[in-house]
Design an enzyme around this catalytic site. Structure first.
Site, PDB file in Angstrom:
ATOM      1  N   GLU A 376      -6.463  46.882  60.950  1.00 38.45           N
ATOM      2  CA  GLU A 376      -5.387  47.422  60.111  1.00 38.45           C
ATOM      3  C   GLU A 376      -5.184  46.501  58.919  1.00 38.45           C
ATOM      4  O   GLU A 376      -5.101  45.288  59.088  1.00 38.45           O
ATOM      5  CB  GLU A 376      -4.046  47.487  60.859  1.00 38.45           C
TER       6      GLU A 376
HETATM    7  P1  P53 Z   1       4.703  50.419  59.215  1.00 37.99           P
HETATM    8  C1  P53 Z   1       5.395  45.360  61.736  1.00 37.99           C
HETATM    9  C2  P53 Z   1       4.657  44.247  61.379  1.00 37.99           C
HETATM   10  C3  P53 Z   1       3.284  44.255  61.522  1.00 37.99           C
HETATM   11  C4  P53 Z   1       2.651  45.364  62.047  1.00 37.99           C
HETATM   12  O1  P53 Z   1       3.657  49.353  59.790  1.00 37.99           O
HETATM   13  C5  P53 Z   1       3.381  46.464  62.429  1.00 37.99           C
HETATM   14  C6  P53 Z   1       4.760  46.479  62.263  1.00 37.99           C
HETATM   15  C7  P53 Z   1       5.550  47.668  62.651  1.00 37.99           C
HETATM   16  O2  P53 Z   1       6.329  48.044  61.584  1.00 37.99           O
HETATM   17  O3  P53 Z   1       2.815  47.522  63.002  1.00 37.99           O
HETATM   18  C8  P53 Z   1       1.516  47.948  62.709  1.00 37.99           C
HETATM   19  O4  P53 Z   1       4.264  51.743  59.737  1.00 37.99           O
HETATM   20  C9  P53 Z   1       1.212  49.035  63.708  1.00 37.99           C
HETATM   21  C10 P53 Z   1       1.115  50.403  63.104  1.00 37.99           C
HETATM   22  C11 P53 Z   1       2.031  50.484  61.901  1.00 37.99           C
HETATM   23  C12 P53 Z   1       1.515  49.520  60.859  1.00 37.99           C
HETATM   24  O5  P53 Z   1       1.488  48.204  61.365  1.00 37.99           O
HETATM   25  O6  P53 Z   1       6.010  49.991  59.738  1.00 37.99           O
HETATM   26  O7  P53 Z   1       0.097  48.786  64.514  1.00 37.99           O
HETATM   27  O8  P53 Z   1       1.401  51.345  64.105  1.00 37.99           O
HETATM   28  O9  P53 Z   1       2.148  51.763  61.397  1.00 37.99           O
HETATM   29  C13 P53 Z   1       2.299  49.518  59.560  1.00 37.99           C
HETATM   30  O10 P53 Z   1       4.589  50.343  57.741  1.00 37.99           O
END
Ligand code: P53
Length: 479
Positions: A376
Site C-alpha cells: 500500500e
Molecule cells: P484511509 C491509518 C494509518 C495507516 C494505514 O487509509 C491505515 C490507516 C487507517 O486509516 O490503513 C491502511 O482509508 C489500510 C487501508 C486504508 C489505507 O491505509 O484512512 O490498510 O484499509 O484504506 C488508507 O485513507
C-alpha cells in the site's frame, strides 16, 4: 526527465484493495454481518473502530458506507479489465470472511461466497494478473464478536484455521501469494477494526489487546504452516502499517522515544519473521503486569512457521518526542504523530515523505533480511472531475513518482530485496479511517459521494495513463 534504473525482472506492479472498502453487496448470497459493515461515517467512527463506543448493528441516523461501497461485487469484471489495461502484474485484494463463513463458527462454508472469489481469481488469471490475497483485512464476523468477544478469545484461532483450510484448498493453483492479517499492528490503534475488540468498563485494555495480538500471531503461524502443507508453492507474508519514526530533535530522549515507537510496531513482525517474542516485549509485559497467556505449543508454532516475506503499507513517516510538552498532533490520522516541519502534508494531514519510504525499506531489510513487498502506498486527495468526468490528478502522479523513485533507489543503490509494489486504491474506494468516498486514491474515478449518491460509473484519471507507462517500462519511465 527522470530516468530510473530498471526494476528487477518480474517485479510485481499493481494495486491493492480490501473487500469491505470495495465490494458492497453486504448481505448478498448468504454473506453474514461483519465488524466492518457497522462502522458509520461521521464523528462516532473513531470511538467505534477503537472499541470505545459500542455499535454491533446498524442504527438509525447513521450512514454505513461499506454496505454498498463501490459495488465491486457486481462490477469486478469491468474493474479487473481496467487493471489489466494498466498492465497490472498483480492485484492485491482481500477475502470477506463472512462471505465464506457467515457467522464464523460454522463447520461448512458458504458455497456462493467461495464461488465469488473463485470467479474473481479466474478473471485475474485471464489477464495474467497474479492475485495477492489478504486473508483478513479488518474483516471479522459480528457473530464471533457477540458470542466470543473477538480475538481476545482463543477459540477464534480455530475458526480462522478453518477459514484458511478451506481457502487454501479451494484456491490451490489460483492463488500463490497470501497475507495473513492486514496491518497487524493496527490492533493497538483501532482494536474493533483490527481484532473485533470492544472494551467493557474497567478492563485492562492493554492486556486485552496484547492477548488478542498473541492469538492473531499464533493464527498467522498456523496459516503459514497450512499454506505450505497444502501447496509448497505458496508464499505467505505478514503485513505491517509501516513508517519510520524520527526523533523530534537530536535530544537522546527524543531518539529513545522514536525507537520505542518503532518497536511497538516491529514487535509484531519480530514475532512473525523471527519466530519468537523479542526481549523488550517480554520485559514490557512483566513491567506493566500484563498477563498474556501462551502455551508451549503456541511458542513452537511461532518458532517453526515464520513468514516467507514481509509486506507493509507506507503513507508517511512519523515523529516522536520524549518531551511530554511537545504534543502538537497532525490531524485525522489513526496514528496521531507530531508534525514534521520539513514535510508537506496531504489534505488529510498525512505528511508526504518519499525519502522516508527508502529509509523504511532499509530499516526493515536491515532488521530481517527477508524479501519485502510494498502493498500500500498512495495519496488520498479530493478530485474534481471536469464535464467529461476526467480528473487531472497531477498531485497524485507527483506523489507516486517520488515514491517509485525512492523505492528504485532502495533497490538499485542500497540493495534491498523488493518483490513488488501495489498502490492503495487503484480504483476510488471507501476510506478505512474516515469512511469517506471523498478521500480518493484511484487511477479510476468512481462516481459516488460521501452520502452514497452517484451512478458508480468508472472513468480513467490522468494518472491511469501515467501508471500504465510506468508499468510498461518496468519503472524506468516515470515522467
Ligand atoms: P484511509 C491509518 C494509518 C495507516 C494505514 O487509509 C491505515 C490507516 C487507517 O486509516 O490503513 C491502511 O482509508 C489500510 C487501508 C486504508 C489505507 O491505509 O484512512 O490498510 O484499509 O484504506 C488508507 O485513507
Amino acid at each position: 526527465m527522470s530516468e530510473n534504473k530498471a526494476f528487477p525482472k518480474g517485479f510485481l506492479w499493481g494495486g491493492a484493495t480490501a473487500a469491505n472498502q470495495v465490494e458492497g453487496a453486504y448481505d448478498a448470497d448468504g454473506r453474514g454481518l461483519a465488524n466492518v459493515d457497522v462502522v458509520p461515517i461521521g464523528k462516532d467512527r473513531f470511538p467505534i473502530i477503537s472499541g470505545q463506543k459500542k455499535m454491533f448493528d446498524f442504527e438509525e441516523g447513521y450512514f454505513y458506507p461499506a454496505k454498498e461501497s463501490i459495488d465491486f461485487y457486481h462490477h469486478y469484471k469491468e474493474d479487473i479489465a481496467l487493471f489489466a489495461e494498466m498492465g497490472f502484474k498483480t492485484y492485491r485484494m482481500s477475502i470477506g470472511w463472512t462471505r465464506i463463513f457467515p457467522k464464523g463458527d460454522e463447520l461448512e462454508p458458504n458455497e456462493a461466497g467461495l464461488q465469488f472469489y473463485e470467479n474473481v481469481f479466474k478473471e485475474c488469471r485471464k489477464y495474467g494478473i497474479e492475485p495477492l490475497v489478504t486473508i483478513t483485512h479488518f474483516d471479522f464476523p459480528m457473530h464471533l464478536i457477540e458470542e466470543y468477544g473477538g480475538w481476545r478469545n482463543r477459540k477464534v484461532i480455530k475458526f480462522y484455521e478453518r477459514l484458511c483450510q478451506v481457502i487454501f484448498n479451494r484456491y490451490k493453483g489460483l492463488v500463490k501469494y497470501w497475507l495473513t492479517f492486514n496491518e497487524i499492528n493496527m490492533i493497538l490503534h483501532a482494536p474493533f477494526m483490527g481484532a473485533g475488540l470492544y472494551f467493557e468498563e474497567g478492563e485492562n485494555q492493554e492486556e486485552v489487546k496484547y492477548q488478542a495480538a498473541h492469538h492473531e500471531l499464533v493464527a498467522s503461524a498456523i496459516a503459514t504452516k497450512i499454506a505450505h502443507e497444502v501447496d509448497p508453492e505458496n508464499k505467505v507474508g505478514c503485513m505491517l502499517a509501516a513508517g519510520q519514526y524520527y526523533p523530534n530533535t537530536c535530544h537522546p530522549d527524543d531518539y529513545w522515544a522514536a525507537m520505542k515507537e518503532d518497536r511497538e510496531n516491529y514487535f509484531f513482525i519480530d514475532v512473525q519473521a523471527r519466530g519468537q517474542y523479542p526481549n523488550y516485549a517480554k520485559k514490557k509485559f512483566e513491567r506493566e503486569h500484563l498477563n498474556i497467556k501462551m502455551t508451549e505449543e503456541d511458542l513452537t508454532l511461532l518458532k517453526e512457521n515464520t513468514v516467507d516475506f514481509i509486506s507493509f503499507s507506507y503513507y508517511s513517516s512519523r515523529v516522536a518526542s520524549g518531551d511530554p510538552k511537545v504534543n502538537e498532533q497532525t490531524e485525522g490520522n489513526i496514528f496521531a504523530s507530531i508534525k514534521n516541519p520539513y514535510l508537506p502534508a496531504s489534505e488529510w494531514g498525512w505528511q508526504i515523505d518519499p525519502l522516508g519510504l527508502r529509509i523504511t525499506l532499509n530499516t526493515i531489510w536491515d532488521r530481517y533480511q527477508k524479501p519485502m513487498f510494498i502493498v500500500e502506498n498512495g495519496l488520498g486527495a479530493v478530485d474534481t472531475p471536469d464535464e467529461n468526468s476526467y480528473v487531472e490528478d497531477d498531485y497524485r502522479i507527483d506523489y507516486l513518482r517520488a515514491h517509485v523513485k525512492a523505492m528504485n533507489e532502495a533497490i538499485n543503490e542500497d540493495g534491498v530485496e523488493l518483490l513488488g509494489y501495489t498502490t492503495w486504491g487503484p480504483i476510488d474506494l471507501v476510506s478505512a479511517g474516515t469512511g469517506e468516498m471523498k478521500k480518493r486514491y484511484g487511477f479510476i474515478y468512481v462516481d459516488r459521494d460521501n452520502d452514497g449518491n452517484g451512478s458508480l460509473k468508472r472513468s480513467k484519471k490522468k494518472s491511469f495513463d501515467w501508471y500504465k507507462k510506468v508499468i510498461a517500462s518496468n519503472g524506468t519511465d516515470i515522467d
